[in-house]
Design a protein around this motif. Structure first.
Motif, short mmCIF file in Angstrom:
data_model
loop_
_atom_site.label_atom_id
_atom_site.label_comp_id
_atom_site.label_asym_id
_atom_site.label_seq_id
_atom_site.Cartn_x
_atom_site.Cartn_y
_atom_site.Cartn_z
N PHE A 1 -10.48 -1.31 -2.55
CA PHE A 1 -9.61 -2.62 -2.39
C PHE A 1 -8.41 -1.81 -2.62
CE2 PHE A 1 -7.14 -6.05 -3.61
CZ PHE A 1 -7.79 -6.92 -2.87
N LYS A 2 -7.12 -2.00 -1.56
CA LYS A 2 -5.96 -1.41 -1.91
C LYS A 2 -4.72 -2.65 -1.89
CE LYS A 2 -7.39 2.67 0.29
NZ LYS A 2 -7.25 3.97 1.31
N VAL A 3 -4.07 -2.51 -2.16
CA VAL A 3 -2.68 -3.53 -1.90
C VAL A 3 -1.38 -2.76 -1.71
CG1 VAL A 3 -1.39 -4.99 -3.38
CG2 VAL A 3 -3.42 -4.78 -4.21
N TYR A 4 -1.18 -3.32 -0.23
CA TYR A 4 0.17 -2.81 0.37
C TYR A 4 1.51 -3.52 -0.08
CZ TYR A 4 3.45 -1.06 3.88
OH TYR A 4 4.48 -0.50 4.42
N VAL A 5 2.28 -2.90 -0.77
CA VAL A 5 3.25 -3.53 -1.18
C VAL A 5 4.64 -3.42 -0.25
CG1 VAL A 5 5.06 -3.49 -3.07
CG2 VAL A 5 3.02 -3.25 -3.63
N ASP A 6 5.03 -4.49 0.40
CA ASP A 6 6.02 -4.76 1.49
C ASP A 6 7.42 -4.61 0.95
OD1 ASP A 6 6.79 -4.57 4.28
OD2 ASP A 6 6.36 -6.59 4.44
N GLY A 7 7.64 -4.91 -0.23
CA GLY A 7 9.01 -4.85 -0.94
C GLY A 7 9.04 -5.10 -2.26
N VAL A 8 9.70 -4.34 -2.96
CA VAL A 8 9.93 -4.58 -4.45
C VAL A 8 11.32 -4.90 -4.83
CG1 VAL A 8 9.77 -3.65 -6.82
CG2 VAL A 8 7.99 -2.79 -4.78
N GLN B 1 1.56 -2.88 -7.59
CA GLN B 1 0.16 -3.34 -6.88
C GLN B 1 -0.70 -4.27 -7.58
OE1 GLN B 1 -0.97 0.83 -6.56
NE2 GLN B 1 -0.44 0.87 -4.40
N ALA B 2 -0.97 -3.97 -8.83
CA ALA B 2 -1.72 -4.97 -9.61
C ALA B 2 -1.09 -6.34 -9.32
CB ALA B 2 -1.96 -4.53 -11.09
N ALA B 3 0.22 -6.60 -9.77
CA ALA B 3 0.66 -7.87 -9.57
C ALA B 3 0.53 -8.59 -8.23
CB ALA B 3 2.34 -7.86 -9.92
N GLY B 4 0.09 -7.84 -7.10
CA GLY B 4 -0.15 -8.50 -5.86
C GLY B 4 -1.44 -8.90 -5.84
N VAL B 5 -2.37 -8.86 -6.76
CA VAL B 5 -3.70 -8.92 -6.62
C VAL B 5 -4.08 -10.20 -6.65
CG1 VAL B 5 -6.12 -8.65 -7.69
CG2 VAL B 5 -4.55 -6.69 -7.09
N PRO B 6 -3.79 -11.22 -8.02
CA PRO B 6 -4.52 -12.33 -8.24
C PRO B 6 -4.51 -13.48 -7.34
CG PRO B 6 -2.89 -11.52 -10.16
CD PRO B 6 -2.77 -10.73 -8.95
N ILE B 7 -3.44 -14.00 -6.75
CA ILE B 7 -3.63 -15.13 -5.90
C ILE B 7 -4.37 -14.80 -4.66
CG2 ILE B 7 -2.18 -16.78 -4.37
CD1 ILE B 7 -1.04 -17.69 -6.75
N ALA B 8 -3.72 -13.71 -4.09
CA ALA B 8 -4.57 -13.20 -2.90
C ALA B 8 -5.99 -12.84 -2.95
CB ALA B 8 -3.82 -11.84 -2.41
N GLY C 1 1.02 -7.31 3.84
CA GLY C 1 0.55 -7.05 2.33
C GLY C 1 1.45 -8.05 1.25
N LYS C 2 1.90 -7.75 0.21
CA LYS C 2 2.56 -8.32 -0.83
C LYS C 2 4.07 -8.00 -1.06
CE LYS C 2 0.82 -11.02 -3.04
NZ LYS C 2 0.57 -12.39 -2.87
N LEU C 3 5.01 -8.98 -1.46
CA LEU C 3 6.20 -8.93 -2.18
C LEU C 3 6.21 -8.94 -3.59
CD1 LEU C 3 8.02 -11.22 0.34
CD2 LEU C 3 7.68 -8.61 0.69
N ILE C 4 7.00 -8.04 -4.08
CA ILE C 4 6.76 -8.03 -5.71
C ILE C 4 8.11 -7.98 -6.50
CG2 ILE C 4 6.13 -6.62 -7.68
CD1 ILE C 4 3.73 -7.33 -5.77
#
Length: 330
Positions: A288-295, A131-138, A315-318
């Motif tokens: 603040f939450k991060v939804y991970v759509d795929g790992v 989840q944390a890896a989905g934070v910076p640019i967004a 949300g984010k792809l990781i």
């Protein structure tokens, strides 16, 4: 006498590094934007930088859009992991600390990455590394768009286009934290998701024209497409602001509507470390939450890019570089 590992010894002696290897596995961009996992040198942190052992990397459209300029290099910017080495002049940070940040120079889809302290923050305890890896640019894009370019104020009504995507979902939460009333546009299957992260009103852009629903909005943030930017001019109140991160605005149309049109610019804005820390505080406060759509593992980075290119990601792809402990505080 009981022996101890080198990593433990460095912490006991107060050294500034663990025993990072000389070589690592990382994703490399090839001709035509192809991706493959290769062995490569571990990057070295310079003055004011840290080397981290990567746990996860975030995927952003800019990764594949900029692939032509990174042939032979590691793609990616968003990264979360654990500090391995402190570069010269770095203070206030400790080897072993969980962190997140921007690895723009070294790339992030690899076992090790370099982050300047100007773009480094401690990982929120409430978020996993993925989840944390989905934070910076967004988070950076949303924060700069709303606060620096948009001048968001408490009590304003803010409309966010593409609100279910990585930047859009971050923007919904940043706007709510600023005390705004938030309207979000998305497809029907994402409307409940938007409500779950704080949107006060949602619009299915396929079933309704947003111009028929939203009127005299204080601030619009468009993350969707250029056509949506042009259509949004008419719904901003005179004196209000239209911010876009896609394409450009028609200066004449903005002037005629008596609105301010702007784009976020990280080159002229404040250092990222400050607001990344604020995002971390919001996350640990449950705001603040991060939804991970795929790992995806590094070997399947190309599949992650294919899904990103297809659009409509929630949300984010990781990229998961190293699984490690499952506990969020690790």
């Amino acid at each position: 006498m009981r022996s101890i590992g080198l990593a433990t010894l460095t912490l006991v002696l107060g050294a500034t590094a663990w025993a990072a290897p000389d070589r690592m596995q990382g994703v490399q961009v090839g001709d035509g934007g192809t991706l493959s996992v290769r062995e490569m040198p571990v990057p070295k942190p310079g003055t004011g930088e840290v080397l981290i052992k990567v746990r996860a990397a975030g995927v952003n459209p800019v990764d594949w859009k900029a692939a032509g300029g990174r042939v032979g290099q590691v793609p990616g910017t968003d990264v979360a992991g654990v500090i391995d080495t402190l570069g010269e002049g770095v203070s206030g940070w400790t080897v072993g600390e969980p962190v997140l940040g921007f690895a723009r120079q070294s790339g992030s889809y690899a076992e090790y990455a370099v982050i300047p302290v100007s773009g480094l923050a401690r990982k929120p305890k409430s978020l996993s590394f993925e989840q944390a890896a989905g934070v910076p640019i967004a988070a950076e894009t949303a924060w700069r768009a709303l606060h620096e370019a948009g001048g968001i104020q408490k009590g304003q009504t803010v409309l966010i286009h593409g609100a279910a995507g990585g930047v859009g979902s971050a923007a919904v939460q940043v706007a709510k934290a600023a005390g705004a009333r938030v309207i979000g546009t998305a497809s029907a299957n994402n409307l409940d998701f938007l409500k779950s992260i704080g949107a006060d009103q949602v619009i299915d852009y396929r079933a309704q024209k947003f111009e028929d629903v939203a009127k005299n909005v204080d601030l619009v943030l468009n993350t969707a497409n250029a056509e949506t930017t042009a259509r949004s001019v008419s719904i901003v109140r005179p004196g209000g602001t239209l911010v876009t991160i896609v394409g450009s605005t028609d200066a004449a149309a903005c002037e005629a509507a008596k609105i301010r049109c702007a784009k976020p610019d990280r080159n002229t804005g404040a250092p990222a470390a400050g607001f990344l820390a604020k995002i971390g505080e919001l996350a640990d406060a449950g705001k603040f939450k991060v939804y991970v759509d795929g790992v995806y593992p590094m070997a399947e980075a190309a599949k992650a890019w294919d899904k990103s290119r297809a659009g409509h990601t929630r949300g984010k792809l990781i990229i998961q570089v190293s699984p490690g402990p499952a506990m969020k505080h690790q």
